[in-house]
Scaffold this motif. Sequence first.
Motif, PDB file in Angstrom:
ATOM      1  N   HIS A   1     -26.641 -26.594  25.383  1.00 50.29           N
ATOM      2  CA  HIS A   1     -26.074 -25.464  26.121  1.00 50.29           C
ATOM      3  C   HIS A   1     -25.260 -24.536  25.239  1.00 50.29           C
ATOM      4  CE1 HIS A   1     -26.501 -26.872  30.561  1.00 50.29           C
ATOM      5  NE2 HIS A   1     -27.523 -27.297  29.829  1.00 50.29           N
ATOM      6  N   GLU A   2     -24.945 -24.956  24.012  1.00 51.89           N
ATOM      7  CA  GLU A   2     -24.180 -24.073  23.135  1.00 51.89           C
ATOM      8  C   GLU A   2     -24.905 -22.746  22.876  1.00 51.89           C
ATOM      9  OE1 GLU A   2     -27.084 -26.210  20.686  1.00 51.89           O
ATOM     10  OE2 GLU A   2     -25.581 -26.949  22.122  1.00 51.89           O
ATOM     11  N   ARG A   3     -26.208 -22.750  22.959  1.00 55.01           N
ATOM     12  CA  ARG A   3     -26.967 -21.522  22.719  1.00 55.01           C
ATOM     13  C   ARG A   3     -26.727 -20.500  23.821  1.00 55.01           C
ATOM     14  NH1 ARG A   3     -28.665 -18.989  18.208  1.00 55.01           N
ATOM     15  NH2 ARG A   3     -30.555 -17.758  18.567  1.00 55.01           N
ATOM     16  N   LEU A   4     -26.376 -20.960  25.006  1.00 55.88           N
ATOM     17  CA  LEU A   4     -26.110 -20.050  26.107  1.00 55.88           C
ATOM     18  C   LEU A   4     -24.915 -19.156  25.785  1.00 55.88           C
ATOM     19  CD1 LEU A   4     -26.534 -22.529  29.110  1.00 55.88           C
ATOM     20  CD2 LEU A   4     -28.261 -20.989  28.115  1.00 55.88           C
TER      21      LEU A   4
ATOM     22  N   ASP B   1     -34.762 -16.530  17.320  1.00 57.99           N
ATOM     23  CA  ASP B   1     -34.273 -15.165  17.159  1.00 57.99           C
ATOM     24  C   ASP B   1     -33.189 -14.935  18.200  1.00 57.99           C
ATOM     25  OD1 ASP B   1     -34.000 -12.565  16.287  1.00 57.99           O
ATOM     26  OD2 ASP B   1     -36.121 -12.067  16.469  1.00 57.99           O
ATOM     27  N   ASP B   2     -32.592 -13.753  18.173  1.00 54.74           N
ATOM     28  CA  ASP B   2     -31.639 -13.371  19.196  1.00 54.74           C
ATOM     29  C   ASP B   2     -32.388 -12.927  20.453  1.00 54.74           C
ATOM     30  OD1 ASP B   2     -29.372 -13.917  17.701  1.00 54.74           O
ATOM     31  OD2 ASP B   2     -29.319 -11.913  16.800  1.00 54.74           O
ATOM     32  N   PRO B   3     -31.695 -12.776  21.578  1.00 53.69           N
ATOM     33  CA  PRO B   3     -32.360 -12.343  22.803  1.00 53.69           C
ATOM     34  C   PRO B   3     -33.132 -11.039  22.596  1.00 53.69           C
ATOM     35  CG  PRO B   3     -30.103 -13.003  23.272  1.00 53.69           C
ATOM     36  CD  PRO B   3     -30.252 -13.000  21.783  1.00 53.69           C
ATOM     37  N   GLN B   4     -34.321 -10.983  23.197  1.00 54.73           N
ATOM     38  CA  GLN B   4     -35.191  -9.816  23.061  1.00 54.73           C
ATOM     39  C   GLN B   4     -35.177  -9.014  24.361  1.00 54.73           C
ATOM     40  OE1 GLN B   4     -36.933  -9.346  19.920  1.00 54.73           O
ATOM     41  NE2 GLN B   4     -35.356 -10.889  19.514  1.00 54.73           N
ATOM     42  N   LEU B   5     -34.879  -7.722  24.264  1.00 48.89           N
ATOM     43  CA  LEU B   5     -34.809  -6.840  25.417  1.00 48.89           C
ATOM     44  C   LEU B   5     -35.954  -5.833  25.380  1.00 48.89           C
ATOM     45  CD1 LEU B   5     -31.800  -7.857  24.820  1.00 48.89           C
ATOM     46  CD2 LEU B   5     -31.067  -5.874  26.142  1.00 48.89           C
ATOM     47  N   ASP B   6     -36.442  -5.479  26.569  1.00 48.73           N
ATOM     48  CA  ASP B   6     -37.395  -4.379  26.674  1.00 48.73           C
ATOM     49  C   ASP B   6     -37.107  -3.609  27.948  1.00 48.73           C
ATOM     50  OD1 ASP B   6     -38.560  -5.752  28.808  1.00 48.73           O
ATOM     51  OD2 ASP B   6     -40.278  -6.454  27.655  1.00 48.73           O
TER      52      ASP B   6
ATOM     53  N   ALA C   1     -22.601 -13.802  24.512  1.00 51.43           N
ATOM     54  CA  ALA C   1     -21.802 -12.882  23.697  1.00 51.43           C
ATOM     55  C   ALA C   1     -22.612 -11.644  23.315  1.00 51.43           C
ATOM     56  CB  ALA C   1     -21.297 -13.609  22.451  1.00 51.43           C
ATOM     57  N   LEU C   2     -23.861 -11.841  22.920  1.00 51.02           N
ATOM     58  CA  LEU C   2     -24.693 -10.705  22.544  1.00 51.02           C
ATOM     59  C   LEU C   2     -24.998  -9.804  23.741  1.00 51.02           C
ATOM     60  CD1 LEU C   2     -27.215 -12.390  20.085  1.00 51.02           C
ATOM     61  CD2 LEU C   2     -25.399 -10.791  19.497  1.00 51.02           C
TER      62      LEU C   2
ATOM     63  N   GLU D   1     -23.318  -9.499  26.555  1.00 53.89           N
ATOM     64  CA  GLU D   1     -22.112  -8.791  26.992  1.00 53.89           C
ATOM     65  C   GLU D   1     -21.857  -7.569  26.104  1.00 53.89           C
ATOM     66  OE1 GLU D   1     -19.160 -11.847  26.992  1.00 53.89           O
ATOM     67  OE2 GLU D   1     -19.501 -12.358  29.116  1.00 53.89           O
ATOM     68  N   GLY D   2     -22.188  -7.708  24.807  1.00 53.01           N
ATOM     69  CA  GLY D   2     -22.073  -6.561  23.915  1.00 53.01           C
ATOM     70  C   GLY D   2     -23.038  -5.452  24.300  1.00 53.01           C
ATOM     71  N   PHE D   3     -24.276  -5.817  24.649  1.00 54.36           N
ATOM     72  CA  PHE D   3     -25.246  -4.833  25.098  1.00 54.36           C
ATOM     73  C   PHE D   3     -24.757  -4.144  26.381  1.00 54.36           C
ATOM     74  CE2 PHE D   3     -28.632  -7.680  23.024  1.00 54.36           C
ATOM     75  CZ  PHE D   3     -28.602  -6.945  21.849  1.00 54.36           C
ATOM     76  N   ALA D   4     -24.195  -4.957  27.300  1.00 56.02           N
ATOM     77  CA  ALA D   4     -23.730  -4.411  28.576  1.00 56.02           C
ATOM     78  C   ALA D   4     -22.592  -3.428  28.356  1.00 56.02           C
ATOM     79  CB  ALA D   4     -23.303  -5.536  29.502  1.00 56.02           C
ATOM     80  N   SER D   5     -21.658  -3.775  27.494  1.00 55.92           N
ATOM     81  CA  SER D   5     -20.514  -2.876  27.260  1.00 55.92           C
ATOM     82  C   SER D   5     -20.937  -1.602  26.549  1.00 55.92           C
ATOM     83  CB  SER D   5     -19.446  -3.608  26.439  1.00 55.92           C
ATOM     84  OG  SER D   5     -19.942  -3.941  25.151  1.00 55.92           O
ATOM     85  N   ALA D   6     -22.051  -1.687  25.791  1.00 54.04           N
ATOM     86  CA  ALA D   6     -22.559  -0.499  25.100  1.00 54.04           C
ATOM     87  C   ALA D   6     -23.459   0.334  25.994  1.00 54.04           C
ATOM     88  CB  ALA D   6     -23.319  -0.931  23.842  1.00 54.04           C
ATOM     89  N   GLY D   7     -23.694  -0.159  27.218  1.00 58.64           N
ATOM     90  CA  GLY D   7     -24.524   0.575  28.151  1.00 58.64           C
ATOM     91  C   GLY D   7     -26.003   0.417  27.939  1.00 58.64           C
ATOM     92  N   THR D   8     -26.415  -0.671  27.217  1.00 59.10           N
ATOM     93  CA  THR D   8     -27.839  -0.900  26.956  1.00 59.10           C
ATOM     94  C   THR D   8     -28.576  -1.294  28.224  1.00 59.10           C
ATOM     95  OG1 THR D   8     -27.310  -1.617  24.722  1.00 59.10           O
ATOM     96  CG2 THR D   8     -29.459  -2.258  25.600  1.00 59.10           C
TER      97      THR D   8
END
Length: 237
Positions: free
Chosen positions: A219-222, A181-186, A227-228, A230-237
């Motif tokens: 390492h390609e998964r890194l 799955d994609d990275p999971q945040l909580d 990318a994902l 950085e998108g969360f960071a720019s959206a202020g997540t």
Amino acid sequence: MPEPAGSMPELLQVAPGIDRWVMPEATMNAVVIADAGEALVVDPGTLPARAAELRAAIEARGDRVVAVVITHAHWDHCFALAVLDDVPAYAHPATIAELREHGETQREAVLGFSTGATADAVRHLEIVLPGSAVPEPRTLRIGALEVELEPLGPAHTSGDLVIHAPAAGVTIAGDLVETADDPQLDESTEVSGWLRALDRLASHAQPLLVPGHGEPCGHERLAHHRALLEGFASAGT
């Protein structure tokens, strides 16, 4: 979260001396590092019965579990620790604190989406805390293999820990890396810390990564995770 029909866990070789065992709950990778009759278990998993099956499989092939490492304080990685409470258990200090303070909250959350035998097992299991904190890099010897424990947190959680097995060319990354799955945040996630952890893995991890969930990868998964996030960071997540 029932086990799929006809699906029985087994030790799956990742590299010489490194195997993974996929837990039916949350398809979490428990990992075994073994050499010369000794074995280290990384993330014993979800339920005591599952970890007991894993330990029996390790012992059936002639290895003795001598230590366990927890990568982070999420139930699917560590609620089965009681089955291995007779050997040293290593974890990031923040992981130990998280389980002490919020283990019961996690139990209640799991019970909210579990049914049947799984719910009954979660309701009655003992939440065991790792007894050996790893605030700084530490090396363990399993047989003749040197295994390096490296705390990298806060990131995915308040206290993530990765395990390097240089002789095998493998790094066990916990949920800092996922392929299922994609990275999971909580609420315990620190995105900026996770990005720093990815930088560290890119420069210091072994070529083959064993994620917390899913197939081993390179390492390609890194870059995908970066990318994902950085998108969360720019959206202020």
